[in-house]
Scaffold this motif. Structure first.
Motif, PDB file in Angstrom:
ATOM      1  N   ALA A  89       0.830  -1.202   0.000  1.00 27.06           N
ATOM      2  CA  ALA A  89       0.000   0.000   0.000  1.00 27.06           C
ATOM      3  C   ALA A  89       0.869   1.257   0.000  1.00 27.06           C
ATOM      4  O   ALA A  89       0.582   2.230  -0.725  1.00 27.06           O
ATOM      5  CB  ALA A  89      -0.917  -0.009   1.227  1.00 27.06           C
ATOM      6  N   ALA A  90       1.946   1.237   0.771  1.00 28.15           N
ATOM      7  CA  ALA A  90       2.829   2.407   0.845  1.00 28.15           C
ATOM      8  C   ALA A  90       3.456   2.671  -0.522  1.00 28.15           C
ATOM      9  O   ALA A  90       3.547   3.823  -0.972  1.00 28.15           O
ATOM     10  CB  ALA A  90       3.909   2.173   1.896  1.00 28.15           C
ATOM     11  N   LEU A  91       3.880   1.593  -1.224  1.00 25.40           N
ATOM     12  CA  LEU A  91       4.492   1.763  -2.539  1.00 25.40           C
ATOM     13  C   LEU A  91       3.478   2.292  -3.548  1.00 25.40           C
ATOM     14  O   LEU A  91       3.795   3.144  -4.390  1.00 25.40           O
ATOM     15  CB  LEU A  91       5.076   0.426  -3.024  1.00 25.40           C
ATOM     16  CG  LEU A  91       6.373  -0.011  -2.341  1.00 25.40           C
ATOM     17  CD1 LEU A  91       6.690  -1.462  -2.659  1.00 25.40           C
ATOM     18  CD2 LEU A  91       7.532   0.892  -2.768  1.00 25.40           C
ATOM     19  N   GLU A  92       2.251   1.775  -3.438  1.00 29.50           N
ATOM     20  CA  GLU A  92       1.207   2.254  -4.347  1.00 29.50           C
ATOM     21  C   GLU A  92       0.951   3.747  -4.134  1.00 29.50           C
ATOM     22  O   GLU A  92       0.812   4.513  -5.099  1.00 29.50           O
ATOM     23  CB  GLU A  92      -0.088   1.450  -4.147  1.00 29.50           C
ATOM     24  CG  GLU A  92      -0.034   0.102  -4.860  1.00 29.50           C
ATOM     25  CD  GLU A  92      -1.113  -0.873  -4.393  1.00 29.50           C
ATOM     26  OE1 GLU A  92      -1.267  -1.913  -5.058  1.00 29.50           O
ATOM     27  OE2 GLU A  92      -1.771  -0.606  -3.380  1.00 29.50           O
ATOM     28  N   ALA A  93       0.938   4.117  -2.856  1.00 35.19           N
ATOM     29  CA  ALA A  93       0.714   5.532  -2.540  1.00 35.19           C
ATOM     30  C   ALA A  93       1.864   6.387  -3.069  1.00 35.19           C
ATOM     31  O   ALA A  93       1.650   7.462  -3.655  1.00 35.19           O
ATOM     32  CB  ALA A  93       0.576   5.698  -1.030  1.00 35.19           C
ATOM     33  N   ALA A  94       3.084   5.881  -2.888  1.00 37.73           N
ATOM     34  CA  ALA A  94       4.250   6.627  -3.354  1.00 37.73           C
ATOM     35  C   ALA A  94       4.225   6.761  -4.871  1.00 37.73           C
ATOM     36  O   ALA A  94       4.550   7.823  -5.423  1.00 37.73           O
ATOM     37  CB  ALA A  94       5.526   5.929  -2.899  1.00 37.73           C
ATOM     38  N   LEU A  95       3.817   5.667  -5.546  1.00 38.06           N
ATOM     39  CA  LEU A  95       3.761   5.695  -7.005  1.00 38.06           C
ATOM     40  C   LEU A  95       2.740   6.732  -7.471  1.00 38.06           C
ATOM     41  O   LEU A  95       3.010   7.527  -8.385  1.00 38.06           O
ATOM     42  CB  LEU A  95       3.398   4.296  -7.531  1.00 38.06           C
ATOM     43  CG  LEU A  95       3.409   4.121  -9.050  1.00 38.06           C
ATOM     44  CD1 LEU A  95       4.803   4.403  -9.612  1.00 38.06           C
ATOM     45  CD2 LEU A  95       2.954   2.726  -9.451  1.00 38.06           C
ATOM     46  N   ALA A  96       1.575   6.709  -6.811  1.00 37.61           N
ATOM     47  CA  ALA A  96       0.538   7.677  -7.172  1.00 37.61           C
ATOM     48  C   ALA A  96       1.071   9.089  -6.961  1.00 37.61           C
ATOM     49  O   ALA A  96       0.852   9.985  -7.801  1.00 37.61           O
ATOM     50  CB  ALA A  96      -0.713   7.435  -6.325  1.00 37.61           C
ATOM     51  N   ALA A  97       1.822   9.276  -5.877  1.00 39.51           N
ATOM     52  CA  ALA A  97       2.332  10.606  -5.558  1.00 39.51           C
ATOM     53  C   ALA A  97       3.299  11.101  -6.625  1.00 39.51           C
ATOM     54  O   ALA A  97       3.197  12.243  -7.080  1.00 39.51           O
ATOM     55  CB  ALA A  97       3.011  10.574  -4.188  1.00 39.51           C
ATOM     56  N   ILE A  98       4.210  10.242  -7.045  1.00 39.18           N
ATOM     57  CA  ILE A  98       5.196  10.733  -8.027  1.00 39.18           C
ATOM     58  C   ILE A  98       4.583  10.847  -9.420  1.00 39.18           C
ATOM     59  O   ILE A  98       5.056  11.607 -10.251  1.00 39.18           O
ATOM     60  CB  ILE A  98       6.490   9.888  -8.061  1.00 39.18           C
ATOM     61  CG1 ILE A  98       6.226   8.460  -8.495  1.00 39.18           C
ATOM     62  CG2 ILE A  98       7.205   9.947  -6.723  1.00 39.18           C
ATOM     63  CD1 ILE A  98       7.506   7.698  -8.804  1.00 39.18           C
ATOM     64  N   ARG A  99       3.500  10.077  -9.691  1.00 38.68           N
ATOM     65  CA  ARG A  99       2.813  10.280 -10.967  1.00 38.68           C
ATOM     66  C   ARG A  99       2.147  11.646 -10.949  1.00 38.68           C
ATOM     67  O   ARG A  99       2.193  12.379 -11.933  1.00 38.68           O
ATOM     68  CB  ARG A  99       1.779   9.190 -11.206  1.00 38.68           C
ATOM     69  CG  ARG A  99       2.411   7.830 -11.457  1.00 38.68           C
ATOM     70  CD  ARG A  99       1.436   6.826 -12.036  1.00 38.68           C
ATOM     71  NE  ARG A  99       1.268   7.063 -13.470  1.00 38.68           N
ATOM     72  CZ  ARG A  99       0.820   6.136 -14.320  1.00 38.68           C
ATOM     73  NH1 ARG A  99       0.489   4.943 -13.875  1.00 38.68           N
ATOM     74  NH2 ARG A  99       0.696   6.419 -15.592  1.00 38.68           N
TER      75      ARG A  99
END
Lengths: 301, 259, 251
Positions: A270-280
């Motif tokens: 979940a943390a990685l998904e959130a981080a990915l969404a953030a940098i997108r």
């Protein structure tokens, strides 16, 4: 005599400590900001304009030490490779993971895996927190581990010798020929599929190698008729070969790349998904792709 | 030089041999007639064994010449200079000279019969059948017919030395050299080996050069005794004369020690 | 769902006689046997050069041992397979030099360096009097070497050669680096698809043990045959079984 020895020891230790301090300062300067999460509340991005919400990693056991360990087969340029003559991992995956780590406020450590074919087992055995190595998301792999998809789908590039002496223009042309690929890759799966389908009567002689560069060498030497790898990798190999080899065919079915996460690590996922969404959202994601000229590789659901 | 079949069987002329700085032979002259049995005596280090090894060119000479049956050993004369023979030629000349070693040197990986047949079959290229017939006859002569299929490791020292004699005889040599053939044996086994050597001398008229300390054997069988010391022949004569009345002080000293 | 952390004996059973694994077993055996043969021939040759007393020959043999023992076999294999074809640019040579042939040649030549030293030690272990005895019977140096010295040296040479052979069997697995699918490579290909890493490694391990066991028994038999001239021949598994069968047979 004694004083001289202790003096020189002191000097040595002082110099060492000074050197360490300078080094730490230098690293801290251009790398991620360790305590950025506590004070600022927002992590500045490269252009400095946009800000992103801090990602809460307090519930992620893997990140409690502030360090994300990433297993990767760092011999797959330009996705991940060592800068020539150094031990510095670089490439598309590496830049993206660095951005993700920055968003998470943690350090990253890349570890070369023993064997790409064993990368899934390495993750389940908890050798790394995650694996990221241009891993195509396949059903078989999903049975073992979870994925955070981030690039692709990337196509497969068919490399041939310069001038395409075997005249390979479509998949069927591979039937009956010796074709190389790295062991454990999705390209080997494809070829096995072809051998059950299009190439049933005249199967491909599949040559598997422990690493991608060796199989590209084999093509250069003419021991195999073609070599398969992901599109960007094939293009990069052709570019680096001084005209010895070229990409004959690109495309055909493929799967997106995913960051491999253990099934018992939903918090990390979940943390990685959130981080990915953030940098997108922040544009860093597109910048990374643009830096490597791989805009086509942006993830499409 | 004299042609084969005539003249002395062995002629050593001014034979010199040194190992590094150590001079072992310092001008040995020795002649042995056909059918003659010569015993060579001398203290250890006097060069007796080296002389035998020079005679069949296991050691190269530093100076001098050795002829066996009129043939120069180990060398050929080209324009008055000596050139070493080819290996094949050396081997051919050696095959006509039998050598019996102090420590037998049987081939442990071959049976007794195999030891005796080895050289006839592989050097002379004799058919196996013929070689076996000769080997069995020779083993009978040394009294070891029953041991033909044994391996050397299972024989006593005396038996091994008798096989070694048979092995040398199988090449039908013109000359037999014995290098202290009984000094590695237990005392009770010496007799059987000497008996074989005696019968060889008496019954076949073989030309023999025997380095030994067995004075009884010398007295009984040898036509001549040669005493060597410090690399030269000091004295020679019939055994009975020499043993009874040695002329040279070094001979006297030596004989008084071993008698 | 199969969990990679579980161990599934069913998978071991399933793949024990899988075609890819059996091909790998056969490839491994062939490489080891052929390379060992090359190694023995080269070992005898270079050992003879070393003990010949000829300086040029001795130096050449010494250089050979120095080079091939001083660099890893995998390096030599990669030079032969990937490097040398680049220097010659001859397509026939490149194509004919398959991974299998390259492995046999590279491992054979590498093994030859070790066998040279083993053979040399074997030759030196034979008493000097044996050469004298051979020569005194009219043999040339080479004849005496072949008929007298080498057969005796063999007894000393067989046990370390057995070790070398078993090491070769196992170390041939590095040939997967050039894509040669031997036993371990075969296991790798399979677990790259089904992720049963441990199970497939166990399959490979069982096969390696089976092969080395068979060859160890064969080695003991060879040693027994060569000990023919001893007072007491060593007992081996096969000789004991034969003795047992003879004893049980009714009169």
């Amino acid at each position: 005599m004694n004083t001289r020895i202790s003096f020189s020891w002191q000097l040595l230790l002082t110099l060492l400590a000074a050197a360490l301090l300078v080094l730490a300062a230098a690293c801290g300067g251009d790398d991620d900001d360790d305590d950025g999460g506590d004070d600022g509340g927002a992590t500045p991005t490269e252009d400095g304009g946009a800000t992103v919400e801090p990602i809460d990693i307090s519930g992620v056991p893997e990140l409690a030490d502030g360090m994300l360990t990433v297993g990767s087969d760092i011999a797959y340029p330009p996705i991940e490779y060592y800068e020539e003559g150094t031990q510095n991992a670089t490439g598309l995956d590496i830049d993206l993971m660095n951005a993700l780590a920055e968003a998470l406020g943690v350090d990253v450590e890349y570890k070369q895996v023993a064997d790409f074919a064993g990368i899934v087992g390495d993750l389940t055995a908890k050798r790394y927190d995650v694996v990221m190595s241009a891993i195509s998301i396949t059903e078989e792999r999903q049975a073992e581990i979870d994925f955070v998809p981030y690039f692709g789908p990337a196509g497969t590039g068919v490399l041939v010798q310069a001038g395409n002496p075997e005249g390979i223009t479509k998949i069927e042309d591979l039937c009956g020929k010796a074709v190389g690929a790295q062991v454990g890759t999705i390209q080997v799966d494809y070829m096995n599929e072809f051998n059950k389908g299009q190439c049933k009567d005249n199967p491909i002689d599949i040559k598997e190698y422990p690493d991608n560069p060796t199989s590209v060498q084999e093509l250069g030497l003419g021991r195999i008729a073609a070599q398969l790898s992901d599109d960007p990798v094939a293009a990069y190999s052709a570019l680096q070969s001084d005209g010895e080899i070229e990409v004959a065919v690109t495309g055909f079915d493929s799967a997106p790349y995913g960051i491999g996460v253990r099934k018992d690590s939903p918090e990390l996922k979940a943390a990685l998904e959130a981080a990915l969404a953030a940098i997108r959202d922040s544009g860093v994601y597109d910048q990374v792709l643009a830096d490597w000229g791989q805009e086509d590789l942006a993830y499409q659901d | 030089m004299s042609a084969p079949g005539a003249g002395p069987m062995l002629r050593c002329l001014g034979v010199h041999k040194h190992f590094g700085r150590l001079e072992v032979l310092r001008g040995v002259d020795l002649e042995v007639e056909r059918g003659e049995v010569v015993v060579v005596l001398g203290p250890s280090g006097s060069g007796k064994s080296t002389l035998l090894r020079c005679i069949n060119h296991l050691e190269k000479l530093n100076d001098g010449r050795i002829y066996v049956d009129g043939e120069l050993i180990g060398y050929r004369e080209v324009n008055g200079r000596l050139r070493e023979d080819s290996e094949r030629e050396i081997a051919r000349k050696r095959s006509q000279i039998g050598l019996v070693f102090q420590r037998f040197n049987l081939f442990p990986h071959l049976s007794v019969l195999g030891n005796v047949m080895e050289a006839p079959v592989h050097v002379k290229k004799m058919p196996r059948k013929d070689a076996e017939a000769i080997a069995r006859e020779l083993l009978a002569r040394v009294g070891l017919s029953a041991k033909a299929d044994e391996y050397p490791g299972r024989l006593s020292g005396g038996q091994q030395q008798r096989v070694a004699i048979a092995r040398a005889l199988a090449m039908q040599p013109k000359l037999m050299l014995f290098d202290e053939p009984t000094s590695a044996l237990d005392p009770e086994l010496v007799g059987e080996v000497l008996d074989v050597m005696k019968s060889l001398a008496r019954d076949t008229g073989m030309t023999m050069v025997v380095v030994t300390h067995e004075l009884g054997f010398a007295r009984e069988v040898a036509d001549r005794a040669v005493f060597m010391a410090e690399g030269v022949v000091v004295e020679e004569g019939t055994p009975s004369e020499m043993f009874a009345a040695p002329r040279e002080p070094r001979t006297q000293a030596f004989l008084s020690r071993i008698l | 769902m199969t969990l990679a952390l579980e161990f599934d004996f069913g998978v071991v059973r399933e793949y024990m006689f899988n075609d890819v694994i059996l091909d790998g077993v056969w490839t491994t055996i062939q490489i080891a046997v052929l390379a060992q043969l090359i190694g023995v021939v080269l070992g005898v040759l270079f050992a003879l050069m070393r003990v010949s007393g000829n300086r040029a020959l001795g130096f050449a043999a010494g250089f050979y041992v120095w080079f091939f023992r001083g660099t890893p076999a995998l390096l030599q294999l990669m030079i032969l397979y990937l490097g040398i074809p680049r220097m010659f640019d001859n397509q026939t040579l490149t194509t004919e030099l398959t991974a299998f042939r390259a492995a046999v040649i590279a491992f054979g030549v590498n093994e030859g360096a070790y066998m040279t030293e083993i053979m040399r030690a074997g030759i030196l272990s034979v008493e000097g009097g044996q050469m004298d005895a051979g020569k005194s019977l009219g043999m040339t140096q080479l004849q005496a070497m072949r008929r007298i010295i080498l057969p005796q040296a063999m007894r000393v040479v067989v046990p370390p050669t057995g070790n070398e052979f078993i090491a070769l069997l196992k170390n041939s697995s590095v040939a997967f680096a050039i894509g040669l699918v031997e036993l371990l490579g075969a296991a790798n290909l399979i677990y790259s698809v089904n992720f049963n890493v441990m199970e497939l490694l166990v399959v490979a391990g069982i096969w390696y043990l089976a092969i080395t066991t068979v060859f160890s028994i064969a080695q003991a038999e060879i040693e027994r045959l060569l000990a023919v001239s001893d007072r007491e021949r060593p007992l081996t598994l096969v000789s004991r079984v034969l003795d047992l069968m003879a004893a049980r047979r009714p009169l």
